[in-house]
Design an enzyme around this catalytic site. Structure first.
Site, PDB file in Angstrom:
ATOM      1  N   GLY A  91      12.161  -0.278  -0.239  1.00 28.72           N
ATOM      2  CA  GLY A  91      11.699   0.677   0.780  1.00 28.72           C
ATOM      3  C   GLY A  91      12.867   1.329   1.488  1.00 28.72           C
TER       4      GLY A  91
ATOM      5  N   LYS B 155      11.075  -3.921  -9.628  1.00 26.79           N
ATOM      6  CA  LYS B 155      12.232  -3.731  -8.742  1.00 26.79           C
ATOM      7  C   LYS B 155      13.413  -4.582  -9.198  1.00 26.79           C
ATOM      8  CE  LYS B 155       9.267  -2.564  -4.834  1.00 26.79           C
ATOM      9  NZ  LYS B 155       8.417  -3.145  -3.799  1.00 26.79           N
TER      10      LYS B 155
ATOM     11  N   VAL C 161      13.537   0.635  -4.843  1.00 24.23           N
ATOM     12  CA  VAL C 161      13.630  -0.793  -4.498  1.00 24.23           C
ATOM     13  C   VAL C 161      13.898  -0.940  -3.003  1.00 24.23           C
ATOM     14  CG1 VAL C 161      14.829  -2.976  -4.945  1.00 24.23           C
ATOM     15  CG2 VAL C 161      14.693  -1.257  -6.752  1.00 24.23           C
TER      16      VAL C 161
ATOM     17  N   GLY D 123       5.892   0.954   3.014  1.00 18.80           N
ATOM     18  CA  GLY D 123       5.336   1.827   4.054  1.00 18.80           C
ATOM     19  C   GLY D 123       5.937   3.215   3.951  1.00 18.80           C
TER      20      GLY D 123
ATOM     21  N   GLU E  62       0.309  -1.353  -3.463  1.00 18.27           N
ATOM     22  CA  GLU E  62       0.246  -0.386  -4.561  1.00 18.27           C
ATOM     23  C   GLU E  62      -1.195   0.101  -4.721  1.00 18.27           C
ATOM     24  OE1 GLU E  62       3.093   0.566  -6.476  1.00 18.27           O
ATOM     25  OE2 GLU E  62       3.798  -0.393  -4.677  1.00 18.27           O
TER      26      GLU E  62
ATOM     27  N   GLU F  80      17.039   5.681  -4.848  1.00 14.81           N
ATOM     28  CA  GLU F  80      17.183   4.720  -3.747  1.00 14.81           C
ATOM     29  C   GLU F  80      15.843   4.122  -3.313  1.00 14.81           C
ATOM     30  OE1 GLU F  80      20.218   3.583  -1.960  1.00 14.81           O
ATOM     31  OE2 GLU F  80      18.565   2.193  -1.764  1.00 14.81           O
TER      32      GLU F  80
ATOM     33  N   GLY G 296      -0.719   0.471   4.405  1.00 20.34           N
ATOM     34  CA  GLY G 296      -0.046   1.345   3.434  1.00 20.34           C
ATOM     35  C   GLY G 296       1.086   0.670   2.677  1.00 20.34           C
TER      36      GLY G 296
HETATM   37  N1  HSE Z   1       3.611  -2.299  -2.841  1.00 21.47           N
HETATM   38  C1  HSE Z   1       4.984  -2.338  -2.508  1.00 21.47           C
HETATM   39  C2  HSE Z   1       5.210  -3.526  -1.567  1.00 21.47           C
HETATM   40  C3  HSE Z   1       5.397  -1.035  -1.873  1.00 21.47           C
HETATM   41  O1  HSE Z   1       4.232  -4.100  -1.083  1.00 21.47           O
HETATM   42  O2  HSE Z   1       6.341  -3.879  -1.343  1.00 21.47           O
HETATM   43  C4  HSE Z   1       6.829  -0.715  -1.987  1.00 21.47           C
HETATM   44  O3  HSE Z   1       7.284  -0.617  -3.287  1.00 21.47           O
END
Ligand code: HSE
Length: 425
Positions: free
Chosen positions: A134, A205, A132, A302, A190, A129, A187
């Protein structure tokens, strides 16, 4: 009280978020679900690294076998990310009879078929889950809520970092680098932020989502991927003048002659529902043959939102819910090459303002079946370089690419590489 012993692989942003969430929600889970989740051991690369307050450092090990060979561990949560060593550890865990929960979109997009095939063969479960969207329950929605539907298209904003950057450039008066730095501090980004800004994270994703939605393998290398590095502030401003905003969209469509799967910066009309998705938020718009359009919106990055998704997999696992891919469709469709797609386009030419410039450009476009729908050229002193912006009607990508190649060859008139951004309306 039933205790579930979790072996955690990785203690980065998301791993730490999960550790804290499990302790924060322990009485909540006991009351609601009658289970106590306990992290029994945690695999880290660097034993000396300073961690967060409240961590039981006795749980930490750098020896994966201490976790994979521990018969008291019920389920493995992989939050290392990337292909190796995550892939090797997941395969070993499955072979040793353990189910796996992972947030690893890169691994599932690039090597997922091998993992899913092995899991099916061994009758083991792989939950994903958090890979993709968050905290958005997008996998569960596809798998359960929309299970009566054939999904015909997916339009998504699935990278929080890019959406944050584009929003800050559009409304916050911030430049690209400052916005990226802020996203990293929060945060979202990547470990290697080029994965975000070059569209690779979105492509991972999208490959995972399209695999589920279209019931067939989606070879990751065939997903067209273009990031946001080349989006200039002036493109955002001109797009606004035409009534659009610029978003990094993940697009997948099931067409009669194949599947379109692409990541691209896109002009989206200001009144489109995805134009209103700002900051680090993600949104995924599905079109199901029974339900019609359905939009999922929420925090796509996050530690807390992502740990929330991992925890939902843990709770599902504790209830004995299965996580299997649907049977593949009857006949896999091929993934269409980007050159065959039909789209509207925004074009920006850097033109030496001289008599005949517009007609020369329009002439080449016309010869290549490109029909112009709108034009802006800001007034400057004659003889200077000016941006000339054109919007087109629907046209084949290969035709417009060829026209631009010819126009960019007109060196006395064209002073910088012309820009092309697709429009989704
Ligand atoms: N680096 C990704 C983003 C984190 O900014 O959406 C979540 O996969």
């Amino acid at each position: 009280m039933r205790s579930i012993h979790v072996g955690l692989l990785g203690l980065g942003q998301i791993g730490s978020g999960l550790y804290k969430l499990i302790s924060r929600k322990s009485s909540f889970c006991e009351r609601r679900y009658g289970v106590r989740f306990e992290i029994s051991k945690i695999l880290v690369k660097n034993l000396k690294k300073k961690r967060f307050p409240g961590l039981n450092s006795r749980l930490i090990t750098s020896d994966a076998n201490q976790i994979l060979d521990d018969p008291s561990i019920d389920v493995i949560v992989e939050l290392i990310g990337g292909i190796l060593p995550a892939k090797k550890l997941i395969i070993e865990a499955l072979r040793k009879g353990k189910d796996v929960i992972t947030a690893n979109k890169a691994l599932l997009a690039e090597e997922g078929e091998e993992i899913f095939t092995l899991a099916r063969k061994l009758d083991r479960q792989v939950f994903f889950e958090a890979s993709v969207g968050g905290g958005i329950p997008v996998i569960k929605t596809l798998r359960e809520g929309l299970s009566a539907n054939r999904i015909d298209s997916i339009l998504g904003i699935v990278n929080g970092t890019c959406n944050y950057i584009l929003t800050q450039m559009s409304h916050g008066g911030m430049d690209f680098d400052a916005a990226l730095r802020q996203a990293q501090e929060k945060g979202f980004a990547e470990a290697d932020p080029s994965f975000d800004i070059d569209g690779i994270d979105s492509a991972h994703k999208m490959a995972v989502l399209a695999r589920l939605a279209f019931e067939q393998p989606i070879p990751f290398r065939e997903v067209y991927c273009e990031g946001i590095r080349h989006i200039a502030e002036q493109d955002i401003t001109f797009a606004k003048d035409f009534g659009y905003c610029i978003k990094l969209l993940a697009i997948a469509k099931r067409e009669k002659d194949g599947i379109e799967a692409r990541i691209q910066p896109t002009l989206v009309p200001k009144d489109h529902i995805l134009a209103k998705v700002d900051g680090s938020f993600n949104a995924i718009l599905f079109d199901g043959d029974e339900v019609g359009e359905i939009l999922l919106y929420g925090k796509g990055a996050g530690p807390e939102p992502t740990a929330s998704a991992v925890m939902s997999d843990l709770i599902d696992w504790s209830k004995g819910i299965e996580s299997k891919l649907p049977a593949d469709g009857e006949k896999p469709l091929k993934i269409k090459s980007i050159s065959t797609i039909l789209s509207r386009y925004y074009l920006r030419f850097s033109v030496l303002d001289q008599p005949g410039a517009l007609s020369k450009i329009a002439g080449v476009l016309g010869k290549h079946n490109v029909s112009i729908s709108d034009v802006i050229q800001t007034e400057r002193k004659s003889g200077t370089v000016v941006p000339l912006i054109l919007l087109t009607h629907h046209v084949h990508e290969k035709d417009i690419r060829e026209a631009i190649r010819i126009i960019d060859g007109m060196k006395t008139m064209i002073r910088a590489k012309s820009r092309l951004i697709r429009i989704e309306a």
